[in-house]
Design an enzyme around this catalytic site. Sequence first.
Site, PDB file in Angstrom:
ATOM      1  N   CYS A  39       0.880  -1.181   0.000  1.00 58.24           N
ATOM      2  CA  CYS A  39       0.000   0.000   0.000  1.00 58.24           C
ATOM      3  C   CYS A  39       0.914   1.226   0.000  1.00 58.24           C
ATOM      4  O   CYS A  39       2.088   1.124  -0.354  1.00 58.24           O
ATOM      5  CB  CYS A  39      -0.976  -0.027   1.177  1.00 58.24           C
ATOM      6  N   ASN A  68       2.507   1.407   4.273  1.00 58.55           N
ATOM      7  CA  ASN A  68       2.750   0.113   4.923  1.00 58.55           C
ATOM      8  C   ASN A  68       2.434   0.155   6.417  1.00 58.55           C
ATOM      9  O   ASN A  68       3.127  -0.438   7.222  1.00 58.55           O
ATOM     10  CB  ASN A  68       4.182  -0.351   4.660  1.00 58.55           C
ATOM     11  N   CYS A  96      -1.349   0.465   7.278  1.00 56.20           N
ATOM     12  CA  CYS A  96      -2.770   0.110   7.412  1.00 56.20           C
ATOM     13  C   CYS A  96      -3.133  -1.127   6.586  1.00 56.20           C
ATOM     14  O   CYS A  96      -3.249  -2.219   7.106  1.00 56.20           O
ATOM     15  CB  CYS A  96      -3.675   1.282   7.015  1.00 56.20           C
ATOM     16  N   ARG A  97      -3.287  -0.918   5.293  1.00 55.96           N
ATOM     17  CA  ARG A  97      -3.814  -1.986   4.433  1.00 55.96           C
ATOM     18  C   ARG A  97      -2.855  -3.144   4.215  1.00 55.96           C
ATOM     19  O   ARG A  97      -3.237  -4.310   4.368  1.00 55.96           O
ATOM     20  CB  ARG A  97      -4.254  -1.402   3.085  1.00 55.96           C
ATOM     21  N   SER A  98      -1.607  -2.856   3.826  1.00 55.38           N
ATOM     22  CA  SER A  98      -0.698  -3.971   3.525  1.00 55.38           C
ATOM     23  C   SER A  98      -0.316  -4.780   4.764  1.00 55.38           C
ATOM     24  O   SER A  98      -0.257  -6.008   4.667  1.00 55.38           O
ATOM     25  CB  SER A  98       0.526  -3.508   2.728  1.00 55.38           C
ATOM     26  N   ASP A 105      -8.202   3.167   1.331  1.00 54.71           N
ATOM     27  CA  ASP A 105      -7.351   3.594   2.438  1.00 54.71           C
ATOM     28  C   ASP A 105      -8.230   4.022   3.621  1.00 54.71           C
ATOM     29  O   ASP A 105      -9.018   4.953   3.503  1.00 54.71           O
ATOM     30  CB  ASP A 105      -6.473   4.762   1.995  1.00 54.71           C
TER      31      ASP A 105
END
Length: 159
Positions: free
Chosen positions: A10, A13, A15-17, A127
């Site tokens: 993301c 690095n 939140c999402r990933s 996000d």
Amino acid sequence: MSSYSILFVCMGNICRSPTAHGVFRQMVTDQGLAQWVNIDSAGTHNYHPGSPADARSQHHALKRGYDLSDLRARQITDSDFETYDLILAMDWDNLALIQAACPDAHQGKVRRLTEFCQRQDSPVVPDPYYCGDQGFEQVLDLVEDACEGLIKHVKGHAK
């Protein structure tokens, strides 16, 4: 069975990933595939090097049984394109950045995580950084669905 390696990416690095990293790691472990599947996460930007996942990501993930506490942010590197079998972007912007940095020989490794969704219909994992709790829950819903599809993909490619 030969090894297979996956990198989730993301922007920062945090939140999402790392959420995808933690969810997929748990699913791989639950399926007995941990010794064959290498998992990591990175960001297209170097905003948070060495930082843990966002506290909200950790909180919502832990409520579903995923521990992200050991994960630390890093930026994607040139060697990642060689190392990983699959590099999965969370959204269109990060996909474009990854594709722009990726050598031609490895372009086929770069895809969107949501391509593996089986039930959810979203082109991206949005996000959640500026969103409330619902944003982090939506990320988990999409990531869990995509990771279930990704498990099937890995089983089909690891021999």
